[in-house]
Structures are given as structure tokens and as C-alpha cells.
Design an enzyme around this catalytic site. Sequence first.
Site, short mmCIF file in Angstrom:
data_model
loop_
_atom_site.label_atom_id
_atom_site.label_comp_id
_atom_site.label_asym_id
_atom_site.label_seq_id
_atom_site.Cartn_x
_atom_site.Cartn_y
_atom_site.Cartn_z
N ARG A 69 6.85 -8.71 11.66
CA ARG A 69 6.82 -7.01 11.36
C ARG A 69 5.51 -7.41 10.25
NH1 ARG A 69 13.34 -7.30 9.60
NH2 ARG A 69 14.09 -6.38 11.53
N TYR A 121 8.56 -0.21 16.30
CA TYR A 121 8.78 -0.93 16.46
C TYR A 121 9.19 -2.18 16.09
CZ TYR A 121 4.50 -2.17 20.85
OH TYR A 121 4.18 -2.09 21.70
N GLU A 122 9.83 -3.16 15.86
CA GLU A 122 10.48 -4.56 15.25
C GLU A 122 11.38 -4.12 13.89
OE1 GLU A 122 9.65 -6.90 16.99
OE2 GLU A 122 7.97 -6.39 17.96
N GLY A 123 12.27 -3.23 14.52
CA GLY A 123 13.13 -2.92 13.17
C GLY A 123 12.47 -1.60 12.74
N GLN A 145 13.89 -1.16 7.89
CA GLN A 145 13.18 -1.92 7.07
C GLN A 145 13.61 -1.64 5.39
OE1 GLN A 145 11.13 -4.14 8.04
NE2 GLN A 145 11.93 -4.16 9.69
#
Length: 600
Positions: free
Chosen positions: A298, A439-441, A446
Site C-alpha cells: 500500500r 490497487y491493493e485495496g 483505505q
Amino acid sequence: MAEYVAPTREIRFVLDHVIDMAELLKLEPFQEVSDDLVQAVLEEGGKFSSEKISPLYAVGDRQGSVLADDGVKTPDGFKDAYQAYVENGWNGICGPVEYGGQGMPQVLGTAVQEMMASANQAFTLCPILGQGAVEALEAHGTEEQQKTYMEKLVSGEWTGTMNLTEPQAGSDVGALRTRADPQADGTYRISGQKIFISWGEHDMAENIIHLVLARTPGSPEGTKGISLFIVPKYLINEDGSLGEKNDLRAVSLEHKMGIHASPTCVMSYGDNGNCVGYLIGGENQGMRCMFTMMNNARLNVGILGLCAAERGWQMALDYARDRRQGKAIGSTSEGKSPIIEHADVRRMLMTIKSTTEAVRAIIYLNALALDMGRHHPDGEVRRKYRGLADLLTPISKAYGTDLGVENSSLAVQVFGGMGYIEETGIAQVFRDARIHPIYEGTNGIQAMDLVGRKLAMDGGEHWQAFLGMTEDFIAAMPEIGELAQYRENLSRITADCRESAEWLLAQQKQNMRDVAAGSVPFLRLMSMVVGGYLMAKAAVAAQTRLESGTGNGDEDFLRAKIATVRFYGEQVMPTAFGLKEMVMGGDSLFYAIEDDHMAL
């Protein structure tokens, strides 16, 4: 398209005068990292970025990576550039010394990564993924696993991947179905399919170490029943040499909006029933292991957002200086004016410049907090820095990537109609940037992480400590007349952030849907408080150097720094004034229309 030029003076200013890396370098692991060494790393990293990988940026976009019968072929020049990257030691700059790494602080590695990814993000995605594999193995691998994989991953001779997503699961990791069946020899047979696997297959390294989430027989449903497995492309012999190819393959490559040189693979495991995997971290401990990789990822994605903004900034500035159109108001020069003289173009350029500098400072502080949280000798200090890093990670990722998209879009706007033409190259920056908030959550995830977990962590200690530090800094700011409005605006949004945080914490006990509804505006509000605090530090440091005569020939840079900070405070920060009302507005209007009536 102009090649990328690393902003080493700006980066060094942030390291030295905004986040105070000197305090970190006093710690025992980094006492040999001198000022001269830091400067050499930045200069050589910038040189490698601009000379070796920036020229491949447009080439990679045009050619893309291609799936052939014998695997994925990367664009012209990528394989040679990657070998040079490994041979020059860039992959191991922050790697553990015991496995051949250089043991540099992560914050310095972050600066290098910014330069590399600004030059060519599709290329840099490959080694970034290996970092997550190293962290997972270092934290959760057995001694034998570390001995087998770490040295090659640290050097970059082997690359890594994260295999999480499946077609039916998406962000709902607990819905994955990939199986891992135990064998008598202690290995597992992996079977299933993963999608969106960046650099899942390529020709740049001799082996690829996949970290794959899967379920063992009888495991609990949801995320509690997930385990993590090491699944190498080529099996490793006892002497460390490469053995036979494992039973895995890239079935196809996604046809994407951007980052065409980065092969996004659909991976199939166990088509022939013989895909060998090795458990890491214990059965049903996959989520714990995954988050070791995910937190690293992240922050890295936040860096990619910063890089899109920086690359877009450089290209837009160059174009605005060269392009002549119309007559700027008040111009006394003959002929048409460079468009940089027009007020709206100036507005866009200064917005990109100021917000990019704010994001850089946030990300570097995040990396510094990770370093201090790992290496400080005092356990209580380590705990506090880990809390700060946890708080900043969703901010770095979401604010960084949102601004990467917003700023690269503004850069296209600076180009005008030519920005929509692929030959100018700026469209690629925008296209490449659009994946980052996903990306990535996703950034919505977030925001929920920030308000749902990080605010309440340790009784709210960490966000309160940060806002308290900001408030103390505001109170102690020297009386610099031109920063008076900045000070007032930062004080206002800091108070709004505190009130919003307290309201969200109260709602956690009453209506979590209110918390979810307010999460995204709160993340933007807190991001601007963090960015505003760090930009204020930058302005005070610049003013102090000017007044003390220690600018060392950087006087123009320092004056520009103060003006940029003022723009952030007086033109960007006011956009946060209405965010408190959005945070505290509740969820009712989100659900005021029935699903079936949404199209009416």
C-alpha cells in the site's frame, strides 16, 4: 517526450528539513549512512532512472508485454535494463545484510523507488512485488525457506508476486477457492486460478516466487480459513540450483487501459495436478502473512501515485514553457505568449506542484515511521512510530493515488487538445495512473481502514498525538507575515479534523453506516492536515535558511518553496473547509433512493 529528471534537490530537502532523517541515521543500524552516501545514492539513482529506464517508458506502452507459447515476452530493452538494475545493486538497497542486501533505511529506499517509478512505473512494478515477498519471508518463513529464497529475492535475481484475487472474490478475499491439499512429504498441491497477477510471468528473471493464498481441506469459512504458500515457477534443488518447472502457467494477459508493459496475468495452478507449494506461517494464518505484504504494497502504491504526479508535472511544465498561444494579460512582449503566462495554466501547474510536494512529504514521513518503528532501541518509541505508520499508510496510499490521477489529468489539461493525442505522451501518464486508486485495496477500503480501525487503535492515541503535534507546531510557528493566512487555514482544518474524528468514533457505537458514509471525505480532510503540517515545516525551514544565510546558493529554490507552500495553504487547503459537514452528514442521503429507482 522529454525524459524524466530526478528532483534530487527537492527530495534531499524533504529528507533533511521536513521529516528530519538525521534522527534516524543516528540509530545503530544506520550510523555508517553518511550525508555523502545519501547524496551519492540519490544522484546515482536519479542517473540510472533517467538514462536506463525512462527511455523505455513509451516503448513499453507501445509494445506491451506479450504472451507467447514459451511464456511472456517483455518489450524491447526491458530485460537488459532489469539485468543492469540487479547488477548495480538497486534491488537490494534496503535488503537485509545477512542475505546480501545493503541494509539502507526504508525512507532512502523510498526516495530511490520514487525516482525509478517516475521514470518507468511499469518496469518498477516488478521489483516492488519482490519487496513484499522478502518482507513476508523475513517475518514468517522458516529458516530453511529463508535460506532457500531470500538471497535471490533480495538481489533481484528472482522476482516475487502476490496471488490474492480470484474472479468470484475481488476485494472479498475470504471468498477465494484455490485449494492446497497436504502431501505426505510436507508439501501441498495447489489448484485454482488467480487473476490480476502483476508480473506473474515474464522473461526478465530466471525464477518467479509466487506467494499464493489458498484453503486447506476443512479450513474455516471466510478469511479465517486462508493460508499462504510459496509456489515457485521452477522448483529448487537441494544445492540451490533450479529444478523442473512447476505445474503453473499464465493462461492469458489482461488488455488494460495502461501500464501495458507490466504483464497482468491470469494464473492457473495445478492443471496437471502437480503444482507444488510450501506452507508459510502456519495453516489458517494467511491473512496475517498477507498483511505483512499488503502494508508494504500500500505504501508502494502511494509512491506510484506520487510518481504519476511528478512525471505529469515535469511534462506539463516543459510543454507550458514551449507552447505559445494567445497574448497573456498584461504582457508587453512581442508575439504570442508562452501558455505558462496565462493565469489558468499557472493555476493548474501550481496545483500540481504544491500537492505533489505535500504527498511526497507524507509518504517519506510514513517510510521514516516504519524505519523508526523497526529500529529504535526504545520499545515505547518503536510502538509510537508503528502507530504513526499504521495511521499514515491508508493516507499515503489513498491521497497519493487520488492526487496521482487528479494531477496527471490536470497535466493533460495543460497540454490542451494535444494532451489527448497519444504522440505527446502525457495521455500515458494519466492512463497508467488510473489503476493506482484500485490497487491493493481500493481507496474506499483505505478510508474504511482509517476510520474503522486506525482511529480507534490504542484508544485513539495515534491520531490524537498527531493532531496534538500539529496544533503545537501551529502555535509555535514564527511570525512570518506571508504565512499568516496559511497558519489560520491549517488551524481551521486541524480543528475540523479533530471534531470529525471524535464524531466518527461516537458513531462506531451507534451506526457504522454513518462511519462508512463519512470515511472518504474524512480521509481527504486528514490527508490535507498531514500535508499541511509538513508543508508548513518546509516553509519554516526554508525561511530559516534564508534568514540565517545558510541557503548555500539555493535562495531561489527556497523562495519558490515558500511560495509553493503558500499556494497549498491558500488555494488548495480551503477546498477542505466543507469536508467536516460531509463527514458528519450521515448516511441517510446515500440511501434516500431505492435501488430499483436509481435510474429514474
